[in-house]
Write an enzyme that holds these catalytic residues in place. Sequence first.
Site, short mmCIF file in Angstrom:
data_model
loop_
_atom_site.label_atom_id
_atom_site.label_comp_id
_atom_site.label_asym_id
_atom_site.label_seq_id
_atom_site.Cartn_x
_atom_site.Cartn_y
_atom_site.Cartn_z
N ASP A 36 0.89 -1.06 0.11
CA ASP A 36 -0.14 -0.08 0.13
C ASP A 36 0.84 1.11 -0.03
O ASP A 36 0.33 2.20 -0.64
CB ASP A 36 -0.92 0.02 1.30
CG ASP A 36 -2.06 -0.94 1.07
OD1 ASP A 36 -2.64 -1.25 2.09
OD2 ASP A 36 -2.10 -1.77 0.25
N TYR A 39 2.08 1.92 -3.39
CA TYR A 39 1.34 2.30 -3.95
C TYR A 39 1.00 4.00 -3.75
O TYR A 39 0.86 4.69 -4.80
CB TYR A 39 -0.02 1.89 -3.81
CG TYR A 39 -1.23 2.14 -4.82
CD1 TYR A 39 -2.32 3.12 -4.20
CD2 TYR A 39 -1.64 1.65 -5.97
CE1 TYR A 39 -3.28 3.57 -5.20
CE2 TYR A 39 -2.66 1.87 -6.53
CZ TYR A 39 -3.52 2.89 -6.21
OH TYR A 39 -4.49 3.38 -6.92
N ASP A 40 0.97 4.28 -2.52
CA ASP A 40 0.70 5.57 -2.22
C ASP A 40 1.78 6.58 -2.81
O ASP A 40 1.41 7.81 -3.06
CB ASP A 40 0.46 5.77 -0.66
CG ASP A 40 -0.60 5.17 -0.14
OD1 ASP A 40 -0.76 4.75 1.30
OD2 ASP A 40 -1.54 4.97 -0.82
N LYS A 119 -26.39 -16.58 11.05
CA LYS A 119 -25.72 -15.87 9.95
C LYS A 119 -24.94 -16.78 9.13
O LYS A 119 -23.78 -17.14 9.67
CB LYS A 119 -25.14 -14.94 10.70
CG LYS A 119 -24.53 -13.72 9.93
CD LYS A 119 -24.08 -12.56 10.74
CE LYS A 119 -23.47 -11.58 9.99
NZ LYS A 119 -22.79 -11.87 8.91
N ASP A 121 -22.18 -17.71 6.46
CA ASP A 121 -21.08 -17.02 6.01
C ASP A 121 -20.72 -17.07 4.55
O ASP A 121 -20.11 -18.13 4.02
CB ASP A 121 -19.73 -17.87 6.68
CG ASP A 121 -18.50 -16.90 6.71
OD1 ASP A 121 -18.79 -15.62 6.41
OD2 ASP A 121 -17.57 -17.67 7.09
N ARG A 140 -24.07 -7.21 -2.93
CA ARG A 140 -24.25 -6.29 -2.11
C ARG A 140 -23.09 -5.14 -2.60
O ARG A 140 -23.73 -4.10 -2.25
CB ARG A 140 -23.92 -6.70 -0.49
CG ARG A 140 -24.06 -5.68 0.42
CD ARG A 140 -23.90 -6.19 1.69
NE ARG A 140 -23.95 -5.04 2.91
CZ ARG A 140 -23.08 -4.49 3.13
NH1 ARG A 140 -21.84 -4.58 2.51
NH2 ARG A 140 -23.11 -3.57 4.09
N GLU A 177 -28.38 -14.88 1.26
CA GLU A 177 -26.95 -15.20 1.25
C GLU A 177 -26.53 -16.19 0.23
O GLU A 177 -27.23 -17.31 0.33
CB GLU A 177 -26.49 -15.46 2.46
CG GLU A 177 -25.26 -15.48 3.05
CD GLU A 177 -24.66 -13.93 3.48
OE1 GLU A 177 -25.32 -13.14 3.35
OE2 GLU A 177 -23.47 -13.94 3.91
N TYR A 229 -33.16 -14.05 3.29
CA TYR A 229 -33.28 -13.56 4.53
C TYR A 229 -34.36 -12.22 4.88
O TYR A 229 -34.31 -11.89 5.95
CB TYR A 229 -31.97 -13.39 5.49
CG TYR A 229 -30.89 -12.74 4.83
CD1 TYR A 229 -31.10 -11.17 4.50
CD2 TYR A 229 -29.72 -13.09 4.37
CE1 TYR A 229 -30.28 -10.41 4.18
CE2 TYR A 229 -28.55 -12.26 3.86
CZ TYR A 229 -28.94 -11.00 3.71
OH TYR A 229 -28.01 -10.12 3.19
#
Length: 678
Positions: A36, A39-40, A119, A121, A140, A177, A229
């Site tokens: 990172d 990249y920066d 929930k 996964d 999503r 999901e 859900y």
Amino acid sequence: MNTTEISPHQRISTLREQLDRHNYQYHVLDEPEISDAEYDILFRELQQLEQNHPELVQSDSPTQRVGAAPLEGFGSIQHEIPMLSLDNAFSDEELGDFNRRVSEGLKAAGAIEYACEPKLDGIAVSLLYEDGRLIRGATRGDGYTGEDITQNIRTIPSIPLKLRGTGWPARLEVRGEIYMPKAGFEALNQRQQAKDDKLFANPRNAAAGSLRQLDSKVTAERQLEMCAYSAGIVEGGSLPEAHGAILKQLNQWGFRINPEMDVVSGVEACVDYYNKLEQKREQLPYEIDGIVFKVNNLAQQQQLGFVARAPRWAIARKFPAQEATTELLDVEFQVGRTGVLTPVARLKPVFVGGVTVSNTTLHNMDEIERLDLRIGDTVVVHRAGDVIPKVARALADKRPEDAREIVLPSSCPDCGSDIEQEEGEAAARCSGGLYCQAQRKEAIKHFASRKAMDIEGLGDKLVEQLVDQEQIKTAADLFSLTEAQLVRMERMGPKSAQNLLKALETSKKTSLNRFIFALGIREVGEVTALNLANYFGSLDELRVVTEEALIEVADVGPIVAAHIARFFKQPHNLEVIDSLIAAGIHWEKPVKQDASEQPLAGQSWVLTGTLQSMGRNDGKKLLQQLGAKVAGSVSAKTTALVAGEKAGSKLKKATELGIQVLDESAFIELLTEHGLQP
Ligand SMILES: [Zn+2]
């Protein structure tokens, strides 16, 4: 390179190209090539140049876009109603706090009704149905914009292309999901392995990778499922007034909903539900990472509304993390009851899977090599359910400079005897079997067993008691036991104590082969013990034998020879043997024979049918004593067949092949001729 020779235009173009590629590697392929920070640096250099040369700024520059573009070929989709995330609760207390906020928000005195479900996964998706037909499927994404994966969605059998039944709204968005069941995940990884392809780390990654395939045929091959859900957009119609009822309605319209889904009243029932599912978690055919609780009543949901990006009426109670990192402080070796050495990791205590873990087995040296472990490493510890925690991997980039290699000890930590490890075998063992504290019980049980010293009345339970109460340490101590010591043991009266002492006395008169077998040398069974006794004729000769000499013995190969030689090299083993002899164990000296001088040397015999005067095993041993090899089936190589009563196919075959057949009386005659008795 002289930078003054490169124009700003050229440099900007190069930087954009580089940044675009790294962005693609990172955000699209999940395979970053640079850190990172690197990249920066590139990014800031481009920003600076563009500030100095505003005329060169373009709308497609990496500085001009936010986030990364979806994979080439997937369009992006704006969610009409954002797909928000849920707040998390990590303890019963936090769940209690949630319930209190809900009660206060609703000004409700009584118990709140909650819909509860595991929930999953997996990957959250949105499916849009118009007039009952699936027209669009999207991931999503960031909650506001997702990827258009309609083609891939259509390949998943648990997603209806057309809604069943009647009464659905003209426009209906179903959320759920997409996940890969455990079995599908294992099968996929097996296929990947067979093709030498990269393995997926977990079902979630596998589901994500499968959904984001540009070629929907690949997606179709993967065993993906979807579980609905909730509903999003509802236009031109209506849904039931409660969450649980909506799910049941969706189920009727063709969607899979979680079979564990339930509606309960009050927070205590929520805690019970959570505990029940946590128990069940490992047995479920799919992975879950917590329980979602939603206020069941939709009017109450609306009353509560949202805070920031999460609804006030729902919470995800997360299971304890199954992975945590800690430090490998040391590796110790434990000796098991059969002498196998097991490396045990000493860890800086870490809370994982709901318990504090401070040590765990590493199984064997192969496992240590596979994990490439060093003492001092930062390691990931995994604990799922009641399964023993394990070191899943070491973090190579966190290895300290003074990390130490893990070395198999050369001597047993319990008794100091040499450690042996066969090539190609994972297990390393202590060779002090007769003396080693860790192996005591098994060694003495074997020593006393029927085919060894045949000590009547000395059962496994009694051996364990005697060792546990420190009445005996080695087999030799058996012979100095007193009646007073014995009657202190459970279920041991004076009579049985006297009987045992008598049996011990009787067992002292034995044979050399039984005694060799009783020593419990690795891979030395009755037959090998007999061959050794016949070949060497005395224990003194066997004690000093070399591996080279041992290989001359029938049935002894290089590995067994090494076991035997090593066994007799351990001072502690020899001490015990000396004590046994001193206790009065004796035998008649077997007639020492050279294998090649044995009457049936080099011959292959087969026994079949029922013998009246002896068991087939006894017959086998007598033949072996005469130097014959005893085979299980008749072939052209068979020298002779001993056929007892009711001999069947073997006799038939031997007759066909013209092989010599002896009946029982001929066999006994042969034995008597060579001085053996049935
Ligand atoms: Zn040992």
